[in-house]
Structure formats: C-alpha cells, structure tokens
Design a protein around this motif. Structure first.
Motif, mmCIF file in Angstrom:
data_model
loop_
_atom_site.group_PDB
_atom_site.id
_atom_site.type_symbol
_atom_site.label_atom_id
_atom_site.label_comp_id
_atom_site.label_asym_id
_atom_site.label_seq_id
_atom_site.Cartn_x
_atom_site.Cartn_y
_atom_site.Cartn_z
ATOM 1 N N GLN A 147 1.207 13.882 33.292
ATOM 2 C CA GLN A 147 0.907 14.649 32.082
ATOM 3 C C GLN A 147 0.411 16.054 32.433
ATOM 4 O O GLN A 147 0.859 17.050 31.855
ATOM 5 C CB GLN A 147 -0.137 13.923 31.235
ATOM 6 C CG GLN A 147 -0.471 14.649 29.944
ATOM 7 C CD GLN A 147 -1.629 14.027 29.203
ATOM 8 O OE1 GLN A 147 -2.665 13.728 29.792
ATOM 9 N NE2 GLN A 147 -1.455 13.809 27.902
ATOM 10 N N PHE A 148 -0.497 16.129 33.402
ATOM 11 C CA PHE A 148 -1.033 17.437 33.787
ATOM 12 C C PHE A 148 0.061 18.326 34.387
ATOM 13 O O PHE A 148 0.174 19.506 34.046
ATOM 14 C CB PHE A 148 -2.178 17.274 34.790
ATOM 15 C CG PHE A 148 -2.691 18.578 35.328
ATOM 16 C CD1 PHE A 148 -3.529 19.368 34.559
ATOM 17 C CD2 PHE A 148 -2.304 19.029 36.585
ATOM 18 C CE1 PHE A 148 -3.980 20.594 35.041
ATOM 19 C CE2 PHE A 148 -2.759 20.244 37.076
ATOM 20 C CZ PHE A 148 -3.606 21.031 36.294
ATOM 21 N N LEU A 149 0.860 17.768 35.287
ATOM 22 C CA LEU A 149 1.909 18.556 35.927
ATOM 23 C C LEU A 149 2.900 19.097 34.908
ATOM 24 O O LEU A 149 3.334 20.260 34.987
ATOM 25 C CB LEU A 149 2.631 17.703 36.975
ATOM 26 C CG LEU A 149 1.798 17.333 38.216
ATOM 27 C CD1 LEU A 149 2.501 16.255 39.031
ATOM 28 C CD2 LEU A 149 1.530 18.572 39.078
ATOM 29 N N GLN A 150 3.243 18.272 33.931
ATOM 30 C CA GLN A 150 4.175 18.723 32.903
ATOM 31 C C GLN A 150 3.548 19.807 32.033
ATOM 32 O O GLN A 150 4.223 20.760 31.629
ATOM 33 C CB GLN A 150 4.636 17.529 32.062
ATOM 34 C CG GLN A 150 5.570 16.592 32.825
ATOM 35 C CD GLN A 150 5.848 15.298 32.082
ATOM 36 O OE1 GLN A 150 4.973 14.751 31.416
ATOM 37 N NE2 GLN A 150 7.070 14.796 32.185
ATOM 38 N N GLN A 151 2.247 19.682 31.762
ATOM 39 C CA GLN A 151 1.548 20.709 30.979
ATOM 40 C C GLN A 151 1.541 22.052 31.716
ATOM 41 O O GLN A 151 1.500 23.112 31.094
ATOM 42 C CB GLN A 151 0.121 20.272 30.686
ATOM 43 C CG GLN A 151 0.015 19.168 29.638
ATOM 44 C CD GLN A 151 -1.406 18.654 29.465
ATOM 45 O OE1 GLN A 151 -2.285 18.920 30.294
ATOM 46 N NE2 GLN A 151 -1.645 17.922 28.392
ATOM 47 N N GLN A 152 1.580 21.983 33.050
ATOM 48 C CA GLN A 152 1.590 23.201 33.861
ATOM 49 C C GLN A 152 3.000 23.757 34.063
ATOM 50 O O GLN A 152 3.191 24.731 34.786
ATOM 51 C CB GLN A 152 0.939 22.925 35.223
ATOM 52 C CG GLN A 152 -0.501 22.466 35.139
ATOM 53 C CD GLN A 152 -1.372 23.403 34.343
ATOM 54 O OE1 GLN A 152 -1.428 24.597 34.645
ATOM 55 N NE2 GLN A 152 -2.055 22.887 33.318
ATOM 56 N N GLY A 153 3.979 23.126 33.440
ATOM 57 C CA GLY A 153 5.340 23.636 33.487
ATOM 58 C C GLY A 153 6.217 23.045 34.573
ATOM 59 O O GLY A 153 7.355 23.495 34.764
ATOM 60 N N PHE A 154 5.728 22.055 35.294
ATOM 61 C CA PHE A 154 6.540 21.422 36.334
ATOM 62 C C PHE A 154 7.474 20.382 35.715
ATOM 63 O O PHE A 154 7.071 19.614 34.826
ATOM 64 C CB PHE A 154 5.649 20.743 37.377
ATOM 65 C CG PHE A 154 4.908 21.695 38.260
ATOM 66 C CD1 PHE A 154 5.479 22.166 39.436
ATOM 67 C CD2 PHE A 154 3.647 22.148 37.907
ATOM 68 C CE1 PHE A 154 4.800 23.061 40.246
ATOM 69 C CE2 PHE A 154 2.964 23.046 38.708
ATOM 70 C CZ PHE A 154 3.536 23.501 39.881
ATOM 71 N N LYS A 155 8.699 20.355 36.217
ATOM 72 C CA LYS A 155 9.655 19.342 35.787
ATOM 73 C C LYS A 155 9.605 18.173 36.768
ATOM 74 O O LYS A 155 9.652 18.378 37.984
ATOM 75 C CB LYS A 155 11.069 19.927 35.739
ATOM 76 C CG LYS A 155 11.261 20.998 34.683
ATOM 77 C CD LYS A 155 12.692 21.518 34.684
ATOM 78 C CE LYS A 155 12.885 22.589 33.622
ATOM 79 N NZ LYS A 155 14.284 23.117 33.621
ATOM 80 N N ILE A 156 9.506 16.981 36.208
ATOM 81 C CA ILE A 156 9.467 15.761 37.024
ATOM 82 C C ILE A 156 10.777 15.005 36.818
ATOM 83 O O ILE A 156 11.144 14.713 35.674
ATOM 84 C CB ILE A 156 8.271 14.874 36.613
ATOM 85 C CG1 ILE A 156 6.952 15.650 36.805
ATOM 86 C CG2 ILE A 156 8.244 13.583 37.404
ATOM 87 C CD1 ILE A 156 5.733 14.926 36.286
ATOM 88 N N PRO A 157 11.539 14.733 37.878
ATOM 89 C CA PRO A 157 11.201 14.888 39.306
ATOM 90 C C PRO A 157 11.795 16.143 39.963
ATOM 91 O O PRO A 157 11.731 16.265 41.189
ATOM 92 C CB PRO A 157 11.832 13.641 39.907
ATOM 93 C CG PRO A 157 13.099 13.482 39.127
ATOM 94 C CD PRO A 157 12.749 13.908 37.713
ATOM 95 N N ASP A 158 12.376 17.063 39.180
ATOM 96 C CA ASP A 158 13.071 18.199 39.792
ATOM 97 C C ASP A 158 12.147 19.036 40.671
ATOM 98 O O ASP A 158 12.522 19.442 41.782
ATOM 99 C CB ASP A 158 13.688 19.079 38.705
ATOM 100 C CG ASP A 158 14.783 18.359 37.932
ATOM 101 O OD1 ASP A 158 15.249 17.315 38.437
ATOM 102 O OD2 ASP A 158 15.149 18.815 36.849
#
Length: 342
Positions: free
Chosen positions: A258-269
């Motif tokens: 959730q945090f990583l996505q909020q920071q704009g990271f795409k999972i798993p790209d």
C-alpha cells in the motif's frame, strides 16, 4: 486451609506444581505413589479450587485451553476453526486465551490447567508459560501441551508447523530466479524464534547465490500492517533501494504494498513484494500477493490431535513435526527491473 493454592499443595506433597497439575488433569501420566501422596494432601487440607472436586472424580475437566498471541490476526482464524471442530468431535471444549503477546497473560491462561479448569494446552506462542527448573526434563515439569505455528527454542516440546528456514530460503530463491539481487526483508521481532529461522533461510539463499549479506536490507517489523508501511518507508530511504521485498508475514506485505503504491511505484514492475502465511484475503489485494502458503488448518488439526493423544495417556516423541509449505505465486512478484542495476 481454603486459601491454599497449587504451589502450597505442591510444597506439602514435596512435588512440583506441574506434577500437582498433572494429578488433576492427567492422572494416568503420574505414578501411583505420587498420585496417592498428592491426593492425601488434598484430602487432608480440604482444598477444592473451582472444579477440582469434579476433576478428582472424573479425572478431567473436558476443557482445552488454546493460548494465542492475537485472536484477531487472520493467520489464526483457520487454526482456531480447525481445533474447535476436532475438539468438539472428541468431546472437548476449547477455551481461547488471547494473550495480546504478553507473557503474564500466557501464564494466566496456562494456570487454568494447574487450577483444574483445563486438561491440556495448545500453545501458539514461543515462550513456555511456566517457571521451569534447569536440569529437570521439561516433560516432568509441563502438563500435556503442544506448541503450534511458532517455534519454542527447545527440542523437548512437541511442536507443529513448517520449516521456517527452508520456507524463507525457497521464497528468496524464487526472487533470485526472477533476477533480483537487491532483496530486502521486513522481519518479525528478533525475539521470536520463527522470525530468526526465516532470517537464516534468507541469508542462506543469498550465500548460496554468491551475494553479500547487507544488514541495511533487513528492517525489523512487528507483524502488524502498520509496521509494513513504516519498514517500507525506511527501505526507500536507502541510496540503492531494493528491487524486491520479502515480508515475514502477509500483513506486513500488504502494508508495504500500500505504501509503495502510494509513493507511485508499480508492483511488480518497479518492485516485487512477497509475503508469508497465505492468509485468506492475500489473493484479493491488488495485485494479488505472492506468498509462502502455510497449511494453517492442517497445523490446527495436527496440534489438537496430538494433544488428545497425550490426554489419553499416549507418550509422544518430543520435537518438531514439519508440515509441507508451498510458494503461492501471484501478481505481486515479477522480473527484476533492468534499470535498477540488478
């Protein structure tokens, strides 16, 4: 002498409190001489705590106490349901002891056996909830007990779970197979044996792959969703951020995602995330979580069956019973990004 307690009876009979507990809960495990000695003290003192009078007649309370660190955790739901089903079919009721991870609560619930209110213990924690004496075999100091889904640091206790070191190594090996070389880990507390075993598996996988161990890539969490968020935040502060994060439970993995996505990271790209447990909603988060599947219901069933065998007088070999784990591959893990230097 109505105010006498278990320890007083033990002192008068010149035996351990655990032996007095076994006299009340599982007299078939006690020698006739010891049984007669304790019952003589009980009769002479007039001591009758709670259900002890019935226990001395029926030789059992019909209850089992399950000592669980947090009954609200999804990882415990399948275990609780399994032990309830088996116990009920065997004629036992289950008393749930939610300890909230506190040692004093563990001891409080363990004393239900000493007080004759339960016949045995299912312990889903890592601390032995009794004051044990060194130099004396644990089997002589503990009531019927099975440890489940957590590792007590003793090979004298009957325990059931997965091989945490092997499971963690398999998880990291899988991430390595995807090309990841900067693999972080969000661990559990360093006081918890299962977390330390998972660290061992993590380190072994890196060692076999010829990769250096970087302690900066390990961040200690507490198995809560919030700690997954906080630990992921720490990892992003590293000058050379990881391309994959292996979380030691699914709750922390979901918080990290959730945090990583909020920071704009795409999972798993941009970054892969892997969990451990395979709780019932791990496949419904976005993206679905890759994780280590633990057979939680089977762990519960095996624990209760082993305890019932003890309550029936069967002597069990101490030590771990490892059940099979498997990797549940879903959408939160992928090929390491080429631009990361991996």
């Amino acid at each position: 002498m109505a105010t006498l307690g278990i320890k007083d009876i033990a002192a008068l009979a010149k035996v351990s409190p655990a032996t007095v507990s076994r006299v009340f809960s599982s007299p078939e495990l006690v020698s006739k001489a010891t049984l007669d000695k304790v019952k003589k003290v009980v009769d002479e003192s007039g001591y009758r705590p709670n259900r002890m009078g019935a226990s001395l007649r029926t030789r059992k309370s019909g209850n089992i106490v399950a000592i669980i660190p947090d009954i609200t955790k999804p990882v415990n739901a399948g275990i609780i349901r399994a032990i309830e089903q088996v116990a009920q079919s065997a004629g036992y009721s289950v008393l749930l002891g939610d300890t909230q991870g506190l040692a004093e609560r563990e001891k409080h619930y363990a004393e239900l056996v000493s007080h004759g209110q339960a016949d045995g213990i299912l312990l889903f924690g890592w601390r032995i909830p009794f004051n044990v004496k060194p130099g004396i075999p644990l089997a002589e100091q503990l009531p019927p007990m099975v440890n489940g889904n957590e590792e007590i640091d003793s090979d004298e206790v009957v325990s059931v779970g997965v091989d945490n070191a092997a499971a963690a190594k398999a998880a990291v090996d899988y991430l390595l197979s995807l090309g990841h070389r900067r693999i972080a880990a969000i661990t559990g507390p360093n006081t918890v044996p299962s977390s330390n075993k998972r660290k061992q598996g993590y380190q072994r996988a890196l060692e076999e792959a010829g990769l250096p161990y970087d302690p900066a890539l390990l961040v200690e969490g507490d198995y809560d969703v919030r700690s997954g968020v906080e630990c992921a935040q720490q990892l992003l502060l590293l000058p050379d951020r990881p391309t994959a994060v292996f979380c030691f439970n699914d709750d922390m993995a979901i918080g990290a995602m959730q945090f990583l996505q909020q920071q704009g990271f795409k999972i798993p790209d941009d970054i892969s995330v892997m969990g451990f447990d395979d709780i019932n909603y791990s496949e419904y988060v976005s993206p679905p979580l890759t994780t280590v599947h633990q057979p939680l219901q089977e762990i519960g069933t095996t624990c209760i069956n082993l305890l019932i065998k003890q309550l029936k007088g069967e002597k069990l070999e101490p030590g771990a019973r490892y059940l099979p784990f498997k990797l549940q591959i879903r959408g939160s893990t992928g090929i390491a990004p080429k631009t990361s230097g991996a």
